[in-house]
Every structure is written in C-alpha cells, then in structure tokens.
Design a protein around this motif. Structure first.
Motif, PDB file in Angstrom:
ATOM      1  N   ASP A  42       0.829  -1.214   0.000  1.00 17.99           N
ATOM      2  CA  ASP A  42       0.000   0.000   0.000  1.00 17.99           C
ATOM      3  C   ASP A  42       0.862   1.262   0.000  1.00 17.99           C
ATOM      4  O   ASP A  42       0.633   2.189  -0.781  1.00 17.99           O
ATOM      5  N   GLN A  70       2.715   1.797  -3.261  1.00 19.66           N
ATOM      6  CA  GLN A  70       1.821   1.830  -4.427  1.00 19.66           C
ATOM      7  C   GLN A  70       2.140   0.713  -5.431  1.00 19.66           C
ATOM      8  O   GLN A  70       2.369   0.969  -6.607  1.00 19.66           O
ATOM      9  N   ASN A 128       0.052  -2.047  -5.717  1.00 12.90           N
ATOM     10  CA  ASN A 128      -1.160  -2.835  -5.991  1.00 12.90           C
ATOM     11  C   ASN A 128      -1.416  -3.048  -7.476  1.00 12.90           C
ATOM     12  O   ASN A 128      -1.860  -4.117  -7.889  1.00 12.90           O
TER      13      ASN A 128
END
Length: 246
Positions: free
Chosen positions: A143, A146, A148
């Motif tokens: 998370d 970044q 994902n």
C-alpha cells in the motif's frame, strides 16, 4: 608521464599519509582501489552514507553484508575472521563481525543495480513478494509503495522505478537484524522517494539496524539519524569519516 599520456584517466598516482595504512579495511589488488575505515551501524538507527560515485559506498555495504570479507589491505594473504575481529576489537564492529562470521547475524542487502533483478528473479510480483514476506508486513508495504497495480505483472516487464519499489518491499519484508539499502531513490519520482524513505524508516521501530547509501541529499536528510561522509579520490581510494549528526 603515464598519468599525463594515458587516455581516459585510467592511471592515478596519489600520495597517502602513512598513518592511514593502519586503518585500511579492504584493498582489491595491487595498485587498485583502497577503502579506509568502516562506518559503525547502530541498532534502532538509520546510518546514511554519502559520497561521490566510485568512492567505496557499495564496497562498504558488501563488506557489511558479508559478500566481501575485509582483507585489511592484505590482498595476497587475506586474514582469517579471528584476525579481522581482533583488528576491530574495542569497537561495535568487533561484535558485528564476530556474529557475522558465526552466522548469527542476518543481513538483507538491496543492491544498487535493480535493473539486473529480472536476470536472476522470475515470476509475478505477487508471488515473489509473498515468498519473502517473513515479517507479515507485506500488505502495508504494498500500500505505502503503491504496488497494488503491478502485483499481477511479470517482473521482466517492470520499469526501473517499479523494480526499485519491488526491491525495497522485498528487502523490508524479510526478517533480519541489519538492512542495507544501496541507492533506494534512483528511478523514483519525488513522491515515491518520500514513500520509500518512510518504508525504510519504519524498520527502526522494531530496533533494526539500517544503513543507506544515497546521493539524494533531501532523501538522506529525511531518512538518516546519523551520517558518514566518504571522501577521497573516486576509483583510487575512499576514507570513511567519523559519524556525524545529519
């Protein structure tokens, strides 16, 4: 004459003070790069290393990771661990190298050249990160960095910045006492550099020892508790300064 005539600055002749020879940590071969002194990492702190390219920062991290055994300048007959440990007696490095030589110190080293990672590691980003998640912090790291949107991509198709963030996440996911990061901000934009710095600093909340070699002064200022400056002549010799406040 050689120095003036030889092309590309391939030969350097430098006079060094005699007293420095007693503090030589590593030398690769005759008439090659010499590293003097070593930084002293401390638990619960981020130690930043700053210096020009070719001054010995990556060599320092390879010594601290155990990839290179410091030869104390004796490249023809490299000393055994007992002699190395004795050389650093009375300092934090004595216990550090003792534990490293006995396999009691686990070190994670994020290399400088992240573009080489796809040559060694294959598969999807998700599988690679899940395999090394020893601290149970993977979701938080994914998370914050970044990641994902790239979890289902193959590692071979990632850009330099994506590889850098995956390498930082993989290193921080593993469970070790010492974490070494070589230029963690390269390929990253300003926002990503700040996020990566936060992810690296989060390691010291658990009392981990962190050493970061970096060129970005702003990132190093934000990241570090203490700083060592590596000075000298690039490609010829490097000297590690005492530890300073940021």
């Amino acid at each position: 004459i050689c120095v003036r005539k030889c092309p590309f600055g391939a030969i350097s002749i430098v006079n060094l003070p005699d007293e420095l020879d007693r503090e030589c940590s590593h030398r690769f071969s005759a008439n090659s790069f010499k590293l003097f002194r070593l930084p002293i990492p401390q638990p619960g702190e981020v130690l930043g290393l700053i210096g020009k390219n070719g001054i010995g920062k990556s060599t320092i991290l390879r010594v601290l990771s155990g990839e290179i055994k410091p030869n104390l300048g004796n490249y023809e007959n490299p000393p055994e661990w007992t002699e190395i440990i004795n050389h650093y007696r009375g300092s934090v490095l004595q216990d550090y190298f003792l534990r490293l030589s006995e396999g009691r110190l686990r070190v994670v080293h994020k290399p400088q050249y992240v573009d080489q990672i796809p040559r060694i590691v294959k598969g999807k980003v998700r599988d690679i990160l899940e395999k090394v998640d020893e601290r149970g912090k993977l979701k938080d790291l994914v998370d914050s960095l970044q990641l994902n949107t790239i979890l289902d991509r193959s590692i071979e198709v990632l850009s330099g910045g994506e590889l850098q963030r995956v390498a930082i996440a993989a290193s921080a996911s593993r469970n070790a006492e010492v974490y070494l990061f070589d230029e963690p901000s390269s390929y990253l934009d300003v926002k990503q550099r700040l996020q990566s710095a936060k992810a690296i600093r989060s390691l010291i909340e658990e009392g981990k020892t962190v050493v970061v070699a970096e060129h970005d002064l702003a990132v190093l200022d934000y990241l570090s508790d203490k700083i060592c400056i590596i000075y000298g002549s690039p490609g010829v010799y490097g000297i590690v300064s005492n530890t300073h406040g940021v």
